[in-house]
Design an enzyme around this catalytic site. Structure first.
Site, PDB file in Angstrom:
ATOM      1  N   LYS A  31      92.751  45.998  24.378  1.00 22.97           N
ATOM      2  CA  LYS A  31      94.008  46.613  23.906  1.00 22.97           C
ATOM      3  C   LYS A  31      95.126  46.382  24.911  1.00 22.97           C
ATOM      4  O   LYS A  31      96.267  46.089  24.540  1.00 22.97           O
ATOM      5  CB  LYS A  31      93.795  48.117  23.674  1.00 22.97           C
ATOM      6  N   THR A  56      58.653  54.155  38.263  1.00 22.07           N
ATOM      7  CA  THR A  56      59.984  54.735  38.375  1.00 22.07           C
ATOM      8  C   THR A  56      59.898  56.119  39.026  1.00 22.07           C
ATOM      9  O   THR A  56      59.108  56.953  38.601  1.00 22.07           O
ATOM     10  CB  THR A  56      60.644  54.858  36.988  1.00 22.07           C
ATOM     11  N   GLU A  77      58.680  50.755  29.027  1.00 26.75           N
ATOM     12  CA  GLU A  77      58.156  51.462  27.855  1.00 26.75           C
ATOM     13  C   GLU A  77      57.736  50.491  26.754  1.00 26.75           C
ATOM     14  O   GLU A  77      57.674  50.866  25.581  1.00 26.75           O
ATOM     15  CB  GLU A  77      59.177  52.470  27.297  1.00 26.75           C
ATOM     16  N   GLY A  78      57.447  49.254  27.121  1.00 21.93           N
ATOM     17  CA  GLY A  78      57.022  48.245  26.155  1.00 21.93           C
ATOM     18  C   GLY A  78      58.109  47.226  25.901  1.00 21.93           C
ATOM     19  O   GLY A  78      59.210  47.580  25.483  1.00 21.93           O
ATOM     20  N   THR A  79      57.810  45.962  26.147  1.00 24.11           N
ATOM     21  CA  THR A  79      58.802  44.912  25.972  1.00 24.11           C
ATOM     22  C   THR A  79      59.159  44.710  24.506  1.00 24.11           C
ATOM     23  O   THR A  79      58.491  45.231  23.607  1.00 24.11           O
ATOM     24  CB  THR A  79      58.282  43.581  26.531  1.00 24.11           C
ATOM     25  N   GLU A  99      50.057  47.474  36.109  1.00 21.72           N
ATOM     26  CA  GLU A  99      49.268  46.992  37.242  1.00 21.72           C
ATOM     27  C   GLU A  99      49.519  45.502  37.470  1.00 21.72           C
ATOM     28  O   GLU A  99      49.929  44.793  36.536  1.00 21.72           O
ATOM     29  CB  GLU A  99      47.772  47.209  36.983  1.00 21.72           C
TER      30      GLU A  99
END
Length: 402
Positions: A279, A167, A379-381, A136
């Site tokens: 490479k 999302t 989903e949480g810092t 929020e």
């Protein structure tokens, strides 16, 4: 520990690899530029993702609940929905994170449904494409400070409030909204509600323009006297610590390993492409040499590979614990913290190692660097994960260790 991927998941991993390589990669740049345009190519892949969940009603991107299968004796080794989801989304995000988040019926709201819904609700909403609305304005990472309210009114709840950074908030068929039944009772009164698309009083205010995952829509949603049936409250309607916020937070124990797997997928994509470029430039990436005898670029790649492998193993452990009914809050946060941080670190370092190629739109490296940042945030810092881990290790409550 047996570190091999279970053989029964080989077809799922192979399918996801094919989708990532043959569908996601070719359209990745197009939908990065055409922000908010719906990727119609994804409609056909909803059935593939359903296969990842064996058609179960608790499926979706959110994996399954922390419980063993019915009739299981508690012995042996279970590898189920959580492990499948992590493995599948790791491969899909090797292709494109935003597109992986846009596959129908695989929303993060399905996680909440899987975590706390009763059996009847699992049957009703299991096949619904559900977004998840937690954050929020002004609240930030403190989910317990939610101000959106849900007031009981007969056979309905009336929801009022605003949610941001949802999302798939516009595209999904429903939104799982976190709201409080009584602000005076704090965390215990926070519940989650399924609000179906088209419900009067729910309005998508805007779609956010973002640094990364532009193929995925991210919405701000307002709820004004939005009436939802009381049966849409997920889990137990009683206000209690165990059945309230703590139960809702189990959602994160399911989704954090999933997000960690997504970070591993995009980081692996960047590492593999960087190896190919170096490479081609004539660098020898042989592992038999000691680190002090290699070039700085090769040594850096080897260190990044080690970090990625550590994150991968932490993620598999957290998913395995969920499949085996073991409380995994600490391990889920450890996986999310490690994978989110090193995923972003790896993609950014790969941009640097590839110099102008890494920074230009001729390569997807710069896009992967942008996409990876959100995986360290939602989903949480990073800071929230470290705080949760510290609480679990020290045996402190949230009020004792802030």
């Amino acid at each position: 520990m047996n570190l091999d991927i279970p053989g029964k998941f080989a077809p799922i991993v192979h399918q996801a690899q094919q989708v990532a390589r043959e569908v996601f990669r070719p359209i990745s740049r197009h939908y990065d530029r055409a922000e908010h345009a719906y990727p119609k190519e994804l409609d056909m892949f909803a059935s593939i993702m359903d296969g990842m969940n064996d058609g179960a009603a608790d499926g979706g991107a959110g994996a399954g609940r922390l419980a063993r299968s019915a009739g299981d004796t508690g012995t042996g080794n279970q590898n189920g929905t959580n492990m499948k989801t992590v493995l599948g989304l790791t491969e899909l995000c090797w292709g494109d994170v935003g597109l992986a988040l846009s596959i129908p019926r695989q929303g993060l709201g399905n996680s909440a449904i899987a975590a706390v819904a009763n059996e009847q609700q699992l049957q009703r909403f299991g096949k619904t494409w559900a977004a998840m609305a937690i954050t929020e304005p002004g609240v930030g990472s403190d989910s317990a400070a939610i101000r959106t309210t849900a007031t009981k009114d007969g056979d309905h709840y009336i929801i009022n409030g605003e949610k941001i950074y949802v999302t798939a908030g516009e595209r999904a068929n429903a939104v799982v909204v976190w709201a409080t039944l009584d602000k005076s009772q704090g965390r215990a009164a926070i519940k989650s509600f399924v609000v179906e698309k088209g419900t009067p009083g729910m309005t998508v205010e805007r779609l956010e323009k973002k640094l990364g995952i532009r193929a995925s829509d991210t919405a701000a949603i307002r709820f004004h006297n939005c009436r939802v049936p009381k049966e849409n409250l997920l889990g137990d309607p009683e206000i209690s610590v165990d059945k309230g916020f703590a139960g809702a937070m189990q959602t994160f124990d399911n989704t954090r390993p999933v997000v960690a797997g997504m970070a591993i997928g995009v980081a692996r994509a960047a590492l593999e492409r960087t190896q190919e470029i170096l490479k081609t430039a004539g660098l020898d990436l042989a592992y038999q040499q000691q680190s002090w005898t290699t070039t700085a670029a090769v040594r850096e790649l080897h260190l990044l590979e080690a970090e990625l492998e550590a994150a991968r193993l932490l993620t598999l452990r957290a998913a395995w614990m969920a499949d085996n009914g073991q409380p995994n809050s600490k391990e889920a946060s450890m996986a999310k913290a490690k994978a989110g941080r090193v995923g972003n670190q790896i993609t950014l370092r790969c941009v640097e190692l590839c110099a102008s190629l890494g920074y230009q739109e001729t390569e997807l490296l710069e896009k992967w660097a942008r996409d990876s940042k959100i995986l360290d945030i939602f989903e949480g810092t990073q800071q929230i994960q470290l705080l949760i881990i510290a609480r679990r290790l020290l045996g402190k409550s949230s009020s004792e260790l802030k």
